[in-house]
Design an enzyme around this catalytic site. Sequence first.
Site, PDB file in Angstrom:
ATOM      1  N   LYS A  12       0.115   5.449  -5.958  1.00 49.98           N
ATOM      2  CA  LYS A  12      -0.893   5.503  -7.028  1.00 49.98           C
ATOM      3  C   LYS A  12      -1.778   6.738  -6.890  1.00 49.98           C
ATOM      4  O   LYS A  12      -1.998   7.467  -7.849  1.00 49.98           O
ATOM      5  CB  LYS A  12      -1.759   4.244  -6.969  1.00 49.98           C
ATOM      6  CG  LYS A  12      -2.929   4.308  -7.919  1.00 49.98           C
ATOM      7  CD  LYS A  12      -4.014   3.350  -7.550  1.00 49.98           C
ATOM      8  CE  LYS A  12      -4.812   3.774  -6.346  1.00 49.98           C
ATOM      9  NZ  LYS A  12      -5.760   2.736  -5.916  1.00 49.98           N
ATOM     10  N   HIS A  21     -27.431  21.173  -0.965  1.00 54.15           N
ATOM     11  CA  HIS A  21     -27.576  21.781  -2.291  1.00 54.15           C
ATOM     12  C   HIS A  21     -26.603  22.945  -2.477  1.00 54.15           C
ATOM     13  O   HIS A  21     -26.399  23.702  -1.533  1.00 54.15           O
ATOM     14  CB  HIS A  21     -29.020  22.283  -2.432  1.00 54.15           C
ATOM     15  CG  HIS A  21     -29.317  22.826  -3.796  1.00 54.15           C
ATOM     16  ND1 HIS A  21     -29.472  22.004  -4.892  1.00 54.15           N
ATOM     17  CD2 HIS A  21     -29.458  24.103  -4.229  1.00 54.15           C
ATOM     18  CE1 HIS A  21     -29.719  22.764  -5.950  1.00 54.15           C
ATOM     19  NE2 HIS A  21     -29.700  24.038  -5.580  1.00 54.15           N
ATOM     20  N   GLU A  69      -7.145   2.131 -13.446  1.00 51.65           N
ATOM     21  CA  GLU A  69      -6.656   3.349 -12.790  1.00 51.65           C
ATOM     22  C   GLU A  69      -5.407   3.878 -13.502  1.00 51.65           C
ATOM     23  O   GLU A  69      -5.284   5.085 -13.743  1.00 51.65           O
ATOM     24  CB  GLU A  69      -6.316   3.054 -11.327  1.00 51.65           C
ATOM     25  CG  GLU A  69      -7.537   2.839 -10.460  1.00 51.65           C
ATOM     26  CD  GLU A  69      -7.210   2.442  -9.023  1.00 51.65           C
ATOM     27  OE1 GLU A  69      -8.083   2.580  -8.167  1.00 51.65           O
ATOM     28  OE2 GLU A  69      -6.078   1.985  -8.751  1.00 51.65           O
ATOM     29  N   CYS A  89      -1.540   1.781  -3.018  1.00 47.12           N
ATOM     30  CA  CYS A  89      -2.504   2.874  -2.807  1.00 47.12           C
ATOM     31  C   CYS A  89      -1.866   4.261  -2.780  1.00 47.12           C
ATOM     32  O   CYS A  89      -2.341   5.184  -3.453  1.00 47.12           O
ATOM     33  CB  CYS A  89      -3.225   2.712  -1.477  1.00 47.12           C
ATOM     34  SG  CYS A  89      -3.366   1.048  -0.840  1.00 47.12           S
ATOM     35  N   CYS A 125       0.824  -1.215   0.000  1.00 45.05           N
ATOM     36  CA  CYS A 125       0.000   0.000   0.000  1.00 45.05           C
ATOM     37  C   CYS A 125       0.856   1.262   0.000  1.00 45.05           C
ATOM     38  O   CYS A 125       0.668   2.162  -0.810  1.00 45.05           O
ATOM     39  CB  CYS A 125      -0.919  -0.022   1.214  1.00 45.05           C
ATOM     40  SG  CYS A 125      -1.908   1.462   1.370  1.00 45.05           S
ATOM     41  N   TYR A 137      -9.173  -3.071 -11.489  1.00 47.39           N
ATOM     42  CA  TYR A 137      -9.076  -1.684 -11.044  1.00 47.39           C
ATOM     43  C   TYR A 137      -7.679  -1.109 -11.221  1.00 47.39           C
ATOM     44  O   TYR A 137      -7.529   0.065 -11.569  1.00 47.39           O
ATOM     45  CB  TYR A 137      -9.625  -1.520  -9.621  1.00 47.39           C
ATOM     46  CG  TYR A 137      -8.687  -1.874  -8.489  1.00 47.39           C
ATOM     47  CD1 TYR A 137      -7.892  -0.906  -7.891  1.00 47.39           C
ATOM     48  CD2 TYR A 137      -8.616  -3.168  -7.983  1.00 47.39           C
ATOM     49  CE1 TYR A 137      -7.044  -1.223  -6.837  1.00 47.39           C
ATOM     50  CE2 TYR A 137      -7.781  -3.495  -6.939  1.00 47.39           C
ATOM     51  CZ  TYR A 137      -6.993  -2.521  -6.364  1.00 47.39           C
ATOM     52  OH  TYR A 137      -6.156  -2.831  -5.331  1.00 47.39           O
TER      53      TYR A 137
HETATM   54  C1  LIG Z   1      -1.111  -0.755  -7.554  1.00 51.42           C
HETATM   55  C2  LIG Z   1      -1.946  -1.060  -6.348  1.00 51.42           C
HETATM   56  C3  LIG Z   1      -2.888  -0.149  -5.915  1.00 51.42           C
HETATM   57  C4  LIG Z   1      -3.665  -0.402  -4.808  1.00 51.42           C
HETATM   58  N1  LIG Z   1      -4.583   0.518  -4.425  1.00 51.42           N
HETATM   59  C5  LIG Z   1      -5.351   0.296  -3.336  1.00 51.42           C
HETATM   60  C6  LIG Z   1      -6.293   1.275  -2.905  1.00 51.42           C
HETATM   61  O1  LIG Z   1      -6.452   2.323  -3.524  1.00 51.42           O
HETATM   62  N2  LIG Z   1      -7.013   1.015  -1.795  1.00 51.42           N
HETATM   63  C7  LIG Z   1      -6.860  -0.143  -1.078  1.00 51.42           C
HETATM   64  O2  LIG Z   1      -7.534  -0.315  -0.063  1.00 51.42           O
HETATM   65  N3  LIG Z   1      -5.985  -1.096  -1.477  1.00 51.42           N
HETATM   66  C8  LIG Z   1      -5.230  -0.896  -2.585  1.00 51.42           C
HETATM   67  N4  LIG Z   1      -4.313  -1.844  -2.974  1.00 51.42           N
HETATM   68  C9  LIG Z   1      -4.242  -3.121  -2.225  1.00 51.42           C
HETATM   69  C10 LIG Z   1      -3.406  -2.975  -0.951  1.00 51.42           C
HETATM   70  O3  LIG Z   1      -2.156  -2.444  -1.262  1.00 51.42           O
HETATM   71  C11 LIG Z   1      -3.262  -4.335  -0.280  1.00 51.42           C
HETATM   72  O4  LIG Z   1      -4.534  -4.894  -0.085  1.00 51.42           O
HETATM   73  C12 LIG Z   1      -2.553  -4.229   1.069  1.00 51.42           C
HETATM   74  O5  LIG Z   1      -1.298  -3.654   0.953  1.00 51.42           O
HETATM   75  C13 LIG Z   1      -2.448  -5.612   1.717  1.00 51.42           C
HETATM   76  O6  LIG Z   1      -1.742  -5.530   2.910  1.00 51.42           O
HETATM   77  P1  LIG Z   1      -0.976  -6.788   3.484  1.00 51.42           P
HETATM   78  O7  LIG Z   1      -0.523  -6.419   4.863  1.00 51.42           O
HETATM   79  O8  LIG Z   1      -1.791  -8.006   3.324  1.00 51.42           O
HETATM   80  O9  LIG Z   1       0.274  -7.008   2.527  1.00 51.42           O
HETATM   81  P2  LIG Z   1       1.392  -6.023   1.967  1.00 51.42           P
HETATM   82  O10 LIG Z   1       1.042  -4.608   2.178  1.00 51.42           O
HETATM   83  O11 LIG Z   1       1.668  -6.481   0.582  1.00 51.42           O
HETATM   84  O12 LIG Z   1       2.659  -6.319   2.885  1.00 51.42           O
HETATM   85  C14 LIG Z   1       3.302  -7.563   2.870  1.00 51.42           C
HETATM   86  C15 LIG Z   1       4.753  -7.344   3.252  1.00 51.42           C
HETATM   87  O13 LIG Z   1       5.349  -8.600   3.541  1.00 51.42           O
HETATM   88  C16 LIG Z   1       6.682  -8.594   3.055  1.00 51.42           C
HETATM   89  N5  LIG Z   1       7.085 -10.003   2.913  1.00 51.42           N
HETATM   90  C17 LIG Z   1       6.607 -10.904   2.023  1.00 51.42           C
HETATM   91  N6  LIG Z   1       7.154 -12.125   2.257  1.00 51.42           N
HETATM   92  C18 LIG Z   1       7.992 -11.977   3.317  1.00 51.42           C
HETATM   93  C19 LIG Z   1       8.821 -12.885   4.050  1.00 51.42           C
HETATM   94  N7  LIG Z   1       8.870 -14.174   3.771  1.00 51.42           N
HETATM   95  N8  LIG Z   1       9.556 -12.391   5.073  1.00 51.42           N
HETATM   96  C20 LIG Z   1       9.500 -11.058   5.404  1.00 51.42           C
HETATM   97  N9  LIG Z   1       8.719 -10.174   4.747  1.00 51.42           N
HETATM   98  C21 LIG Z   1       7.970 -10.629   3.732  1.00 51.42           C
HETATM   99  C22 LIG Z   1       6.597  -7.809   1.764  1.00 51.42           C
HETATM  100  O14 LIG Z   1       7.849  -7.281   1.409  1.00 51.42           O
HETATM  101  C23 LIG Z   1       5.582  -6.720   2.125  1.00 51.42           C
HETATM  102  O15 LIG Z   1       6.207  -5.563   2.609  1.00 51.42           O
HETATM  103  C24 LIG Z   1      -3.501  -1.620  -4.085  1.00 51.42           C
HETATM  104  C25 LIG Z   1      -2.561  -2.554  -4.501  1.00 51.42           C
HETATM  105  C26 LIG Z   1      -1.788  -2.283  -5.627  1.00 51.42           C
HETATM  106  C27 LIG Z   1      -0.769  -3.301  -6.080  1.00 51.42           C
END
Ligand SMILES: Cc1cc2nc3c(=O)[nH]c(=O)nc-3n(C[C@H](O)[C@H](O)[C@H](O)COP(=O)(O)OP(=O)(O)OC[C@H]3O[C@@H](n4cnc5c(N)ncnc54)[C@H](O)[C@@H]3O)c2cc1C
Length: 452
Positions: free
Chosen positions: A51, A435, A182, A48, A43, A178
């Site tokens: 972007k 309004h 976008e 997010c 994100c 999306y």
């Molecule tokens: C281009 C784009 C635009 C987006 N826009 C939006 C938006 O506008 N609104 C919205 O709500 N969501 C948006 N999203 C989705 C949002 O980014 C994700 O849903 C969110 O980041 C998920 O969070 P997370 O904690 O699951 O994983 P992530 O944020 O992906 O974090 C996972 C982390 O784990 C680390 N990692 C992975 N494997 C290992 C390992 N084995 N050991 C140590 N570290 C590791 C990675 O490096 C990463 O930093 C967007 C996604 C993208 C790709």
Amino acid sequence: MSFDYDLFVIGGGSGGVRAARVAAGETGAKVALAEEDRYGGTCVIRGCVPKKLMVFASEYSGMVGDAQAYGWDIQPGAFNWNTFHDKLVTELDRLEGIYRNILKNNGVESFDQRARLVDAHTVELTDGTRKTAKHILIATGGRPVVPDFPGSELAITSNEIFHLDKLPQSILIVGGGYIASEFAGIMNGLGVKTTQFYRGAQILRGFDEEARGLICEEMRQNGIDVRLGTNVLEMTQDSGQIRVKATDGTEDRFDVVMYATGRVPNADNLGLEDLGVERGRKGEIIVNEFSQTAVPSIYAIGDVTDRVNLTPVAIREGMAFVETVFKGNPTPVDHELIPTAIFTQPEFGTVGLSEEEAAAQEPIEVYATSFKPMQKSFAGGTQRVLMKLLVSQATRKVLGCHIVAPGAGEMIQLAGIAVKMGATKEDFDRTVAVHPVMAEELVTMRQPVRTA
Ligand SMILES: Cc1cc2nc3c(=O)[nH]c(=O)nc-3n(C[C@H](O)[C@H](O)[C@H](O)COP(=O)(O)OP(=O)(O)OC[C@H]3O[C@@H](n4cnc5c(N)ncnc54)[C@H](O)[C@@H]3O)c2cc1C
């Protein structure tokens, strides 16, 4: 049995950082977190946040013309990618610093390393050290994938689009979701000749059809060459450009090709299979409503579980995990009626069922209005907006609300509260209009345009 930590979190993105800091800061648990790349995760670093900043940058191009129509004596200038990019890099560094500090200030020990599981209570870091924990939380997110076809290695993904050396003159964006849609708007707004291929019949599959149709139409009006029912056959390097052979028989050259056709969970090589952690068809980690895997001490949240892949959902799942495991208050994650915004141009805010889903579920009334908003219309623009409510005939509840309009993301956050509370059409009607704003139409639509 004693452990090094009460909780070890793998992944410092939206979900992992929130769970770690709340567990440590609010319950006094001893917590560690491993992040292999940059803190903040998808994100903050490549999703997010950058972007949305690019959306903002791209929207200024249309503003000069509008301002002129309103009487301002200003002239359009050129967009300087390097100026923007330098600021973007600084901002992302600043945000990453904030994430690191949040962890530190809450007493979370962090390791800048990759982690994998060794057993139900042990993780191993890249440097070979092993740490034990009573609970392990996997929050490793997801990553984009490019399908395999001749020349696929020439494509970039959303990971790279933020850090191009220079702004291309032309771009092909492949995908209809999306992210693809976008970035088509962003690139077009920045002055890049933009083409979007999508193999399906309409972009934004799964969302309300009327809204999808209007967004696609407006994107085309804005100058994007959206080619539906079209896919890439083959790509080759051709004098510094990429030659693309498409299924519609065309052959074109582009400076950059970006693929946004899918993402997969980061669940490979984590040692899950040996432990009995179940995975689904896409490789996602299977969890119950408390985000617990088949191994009781191991939990997973966020995109790696491929439930609803949005930042606020990953955060909610992290909070519910802490509530359940560290506060003794079992809290299932509520995935119902999640409002969300898609930052296409025009923007799309949506909550609840699409017309198609609602009509399949029960008899409904459809309230919808599409019109030229005052601000754009005055400036001579032809853009249209859409306000739409889907109402249950039986309960009168608003089952879905869909807004295609500038600022739709802001509007749907508020409409989402009413829908989540179970508001009826009559509750909307009892609310006095504001309004003159576009969203007043949400409380002034008196007659259904159809029943279904
Ligand atoms: C281009 C784009 C635009 C987006 N826009 C939006 C938006 O506008 N609104 C919205 O709500 N969501 C948006 N999203 C989705 C949002 O980014 C994700 O849903 C969110 O980041 C998920 O969070 P997370 O904690 O699951 O994983 P992530 O944020 O992906 O974090 C996972 C982390 O784990 C680390 N990692 C992975 N494997 C290992 C390992 N084995 N050991 C140590 N570290 C590791 C990675 O490096 C990463 O930093 C967007 C996604 C993208 C790709």
